[in-house]
Design a protein around this motif. Structure first.
Motif, PDB file in Angstrom:
ATOM      1  N   TRP A 135       0.840  -1.201   0.000  1.00  0.00           N
ATOM      2  CA  TRP A 135       0.000   0.000   0.000  1.00  0.00           C
ATOM      3  C   TRP A 135       0.875   1.252   0.000  1.00  0.00           C
ATOM      4  CZ3 TRP A 135      -4.954   0.925  -0.935  1.00  0.00           C
ATOM      5  CH2 TRP A 135      -5.447   2.198  -0.638  1.00  0.00           C
ATOM      6  N   GLN A 136       1.956   1.214   0.761  1.00  0.00           N
ATOM      7  CA  GLN A 136       2.868   2.358   0.818  1.00  0.00           C
ATOM      8  C   GLN A 136       3.472   2.635  -0.560  1.00  0.00           C
ATOM      9  OE1 GLN A 136       5.883   1.964   3.828  1.00  0.00           O
ATOM     10  NE2 GLN A 136       6.827   3.931   3.379  1.00  0.00           N
ATOM     11  N   GLU A 137       3.838   1.590  -1.294  1.00  0.00           N
ATOM     12  CA  GLU A 137       4.386   1.770  -2.639  1.00  0.00           C
ATOM     13  C   GLU A 137       3.322   2.298  -3.591  1.00  0.00           C
ATOM     14  OE1 GLU A 137       7.810  -1.736  -2.534  1.00  0.00           O
ATOM     15  OE2 GLU A 137       5.714  -2.233  -3.018  1.00  0.00           O
ATOM     16  N   ASN A 292      -7.154  -9.890   6.137  1.00  0.00           N
ATOM     17  CA  ASN A 292      -6.044 -10.426   5.348  1.00  0.00           C
ATOM     18  C   ASN A 292      -5.219  -9.298   4.735  1.00  0.00           C
ATOM     19  OD1 ASN A 292      -5.144 -13.255   4.135  1.00  0.00           O
ATOM     20  ND2 ASN A 292      -4.898 -11.707   2.532  1.00  0.00           N
ATOM     21  N   PHE A 293      -5.906  -8.280   4.240  1.00  0.00           N
ATOM     22  CA  PHE A 293      -5.208  -7.115   3.681  1.00  0.00           C
ATOM     23  C   PHE A 293      -4.307  -6.480   4.724  1.00  0.00           C
ATOM     24  CE2 PHE A 293      -5.526  -2.407   3.619  1.00  0.00           C
ATOM     25  CZ  PHE A 293      -4.718  -2.134   2.526  1.00  0.00           C
ATOM     26  N   LEU A 294      -4.819  -6.239   5.923  1.00  0.00           N
ATOM     27  CA  LEU A 294      -4.048  -5.550   6.952  1.00  0.00           C
ATOM     28  C   LEU A 294      -2.883  -6.396   7.460  1.00  0.00           C
ATOM     29  CD1 LEU A 294      -6.937  -3.902   9.010  1.00  0.00           C
ATOM     30  CD2 LEU A 294      -5.309  -2.741   7.505  1.00  0.00           C
ATOM     31  N   TRP A 339     -13.855  -3.307   9.427  1.00  0.00           N
ATOM     32  CA  TRP A 339     -14.083  -2.595   8.178  1.00  0.00           C
ATOM     33  C   TRP A 339     -14.961  -1.361   8.423  1.00  0.00           C
ATOM     34  CZ3 TRP A 339     -12.474  -1.504   3.614  1.00  0.00           C
ATOM     35  CH2 TRP A 339     -13.343  -1.037   2.629  1.00  0.00           C
ATOM     36  N   ASN A 340     -15.959  -1.491   9.266  1.00  0.00           N
ATOM     37  CA  ASN A 340     -16.889  -0.398   9.574  1.00  0.00           C
ATOM     38  C   ASN A 340     -16.296   0.512  10.641  1.00  0.00           C
ATOM     39  OD1 ASN A 340     -19.003   1.298  10.208  1.00  0.00           O
ATOM     40  ND2 ASN A 340     -20.471  -0.327  10.622  1.00  0.00           N
ATOM     41  N   ASP A 366     -11.074   4.081   7.821  1.00  0.00           N
ATOM     42  CA  ASP A 366     -10.812   5.521   7.864  1.00  0.00           C
ATOM     43  C   ASP A 366      -9.478   5.872   8.517  1.00  0.00           C
ATOM     44  OD1 ASP A 366     -13.166   6.031   6.590  1.00  0.00           O
ATOM     45  OD2 ASP A 366     -14.283   6.659   8.376  1.00  0.00           O
ATOM     46  N   ASN A 367      -8.809   4.890   9.137  1.00  0.00           N
ATOM     47  CA  ASN A 367      -7.591   5.249   9.883  1.00  0.00           C
ATOM     48  C   ASN A 367      -6.446   4.250   9.705  1.00  0.00           C
ATOM     49  OD1 ASN A 367      -8.297   2.994  11.374  1.00  0.00           O
ATOM     50  ND2 ASN A 367      -8.190   3.989  13.372  1.00  0.00           N
ATOM     51  N   PHE A 368      -6.473   3.445   8.644  1.00  0.00           N
ATOM     52  CA  PHE A 368      -5.539   2.330   8.540  1.00  0.00           C
ATOM     53  C   PHE A 368      -4.160   2.694   8.019  1.00  0.00           C
ATOM     54  CE2 PHE A 368      -7.253   2.676   4.289  1.00  0.00           C
ATOM     55  CZ  PHE A 368      -6.202   2.303   3.460  1.00  0.00           C
ATOM     56  N   GLU A 369      -3.978   3.922   7.498  1.00  0.00           N
ATOM     57  CA  GLU A 369      -2.758   4.226   6.763  1.00  0.00           C
ATOM     58  C   GLU A 369      -1.484   4.056   7.585  1.00  0.00           C
ATOM     59  OE1 GLU A 369      -5.496   5.998   6.305  1.00  0.00           O
ATOM     60  OE2 GLU A 369      -5.807   6.069   4.133  1.00  0.00           O
ATOM     61  N   SER A 370      -1.474   4.543   8.820  1.00  0.00           N
ATOM     62  CA  SER A 370      -0.239   4.435   9.604  1.00  0.00           C
ATOM     63  C   SER A 370       0.094   2.986   9.919  1.00  0.00           C
ATOM     64  CB  SER A 370      -0.359   5.251  10.900  1.00  0.00           C
ATOM     65  OG  SER A 370      -1.417   4.740  11.709  1.00  0.00           O
TER      66      SER A 370
END
Length: 375
Positions: A135-137, A292-294, A339-340, A366-370
């Motif tokens: 995801w970062q790439e 699985n994604f995370l 997810w919600n 909404d907050n998964f990026e970090s």
């Protein structure tokens, strides 16, 4: 080409005098990345071990033959090294006897390659893994907003480079990947005599995504013995198709300590195995896809940033559970995945009071990026 996070760690080790070994799934861009790095240093020799004559020349080669093969080249890239018999000893000769040669090695499975190079190349190599696009790439390539727009697409189709760049043709690319490349190393090196059994096992694991996996239950379902189930799952790990999380268990009798969770390195490959690419609004497994994604993205973050920690899940016989834990330097961090964004979540009091984690957060869309490396 999407810039890869592994570029800088490889550049950092370029003049180390040691072999740079990059392993990972097929079709994730190992050859492209290493050829790019080689080209930055001018002329180089590419040895593709998929070619029979290359394998013949390198098997049991002596120093004289290696000098003939390498010639005046100062940079040598050996691609698909796992296909060369006794490759570990050959690589040892190059690193020991030809110290001016920069040696780069790639492998699409850890079957023979890991076993053959670990002892001969002890102290002579730096080993890395390249995963599907992270995801970062993706954010670094297309920007934050465009990556966000692609979130559902990535949950469904995953991050293999050809999938990411083949907009509108993702299913066909994944079908080709899963049918042509999924079993190539397994059938060649793993001693798999019943590919149809492997198909059934993969479907069963894909259906149990995010749940605890019972080897005994899988054995009964597939009508085979438990040892075969464990062996086949181990082979799938070595082929970088799936990976396991162990349960965290230290102090409580009620903790589950024998089950496992099995995740796929790529969501798209998992969905291709089930031939199911329905939109998220029509799916009952959104939570499993999100988890699985995370978890798979987190493995990329840990590896690319050289963060040395152990990953677990936690559950008790009373059905108390935490999706994901990391233990580093004796300290625990805990995360729940939802997810919600509006889903209510409480961390079990038993866990918090017993282990006192230094972090306990809920990760949602909404907050998964970090959590996946985007600050």
């Amino acid at each position: 080409m999407i810039p890869r996070l592994l570029e800088e760690p490889l550049r950092k080790r370029w003049n180390s005098g040691k072999a740079l070994v990059v392993m990972g799934p097929r079709q994730v861009g190992k050859t492209t990345l290493l050829r790019k790095l080689c080209a930055e240093h001018g002329q180089y020799l590419l040895l593709n071990a998929d070619e029979a004559d290359v394998r013949f020349q390198l098997e049991n080669a002596n120093v004289a033959r290696l000098r003939q093969i390498i010639g005046p080249n100062q940079v040598v890239f050996l691609d698909e090294a796992q296909r060369v018999k006794n490759i570990g000893l050959t690589l040892k000769l190059i690193t020991d006897q030809l110290p001016d040669v920069r040696l780069l090695v790639s492998g699409s499975s850890s079957f023979d390659l890991a076993n053959e190079i670990n002892e001969p190349l002890t102290g002579r190599k730096f080993e890395f893994r390249l995963y599907p696009i992270s995801w970062q790439e993706l954010v670094g390539s297309v920007g934050f907003l465009e990556a966000r727009r692609q979130l559902e697409t990535r949950l469904l189709y995953g991050f293999y480079p050809d999938v990411v760049t083949s907009v509108g043709d993702e299913r066909a690319v994944l079908q080709q990947l899963s049918s042509s490349y999924l079993y190539k190393d397994l059938l060649t090196f793993g001693g798999i005599r019943r590919p149809e059994l492997l198909d059934k096992l993969l479907v069963a694991l894909a259906l149990q995504l995010g749940s605890e996996v019972s080897y005994n239950e899988l054995a009964r379902t597939l009508q085979i013995d438990r040892a075969t189930v464990e062996n086949y799952i181990g082979l799938l790990e070595k082929a970088f198709i799936v990976f396991r999380l162990q349960p965290f268990s230290r102090n409580l009798r009620s903790e589950i300590s024998s089950s496992r969770k099995v995740y796929f390195y790529d969501n798209g490959l998992r969905n291709a195995i089930l031939a199911d690419f329905k939109s998220l609004g029509l799916r009952a497994d959104v939570g499993a896809l999100w988890e699985n994604f995370l978890v798979s993205e987190r493995q990329k973050v840990l590896h690319y940033n050289q963060i040395w920690s152990r990953s677990y899940f936690w559950r008790t016989h009373q059905q108390q559970e935490i999706d994901y834990l990391e233990e580093q330097d004796g300290m625990l961090r805990a995360w729940e995945f939802k997810w919600n964004p509006n889903a209510k979540t409480r961390f079990p009091k038993t866990f918090v009071e017993t282990y006192k984690p230094i972090q306990a957060d809920v990760i949602h869309r909404d907050n998964f990026e970090s959590f996946v490396g985007v600050l």
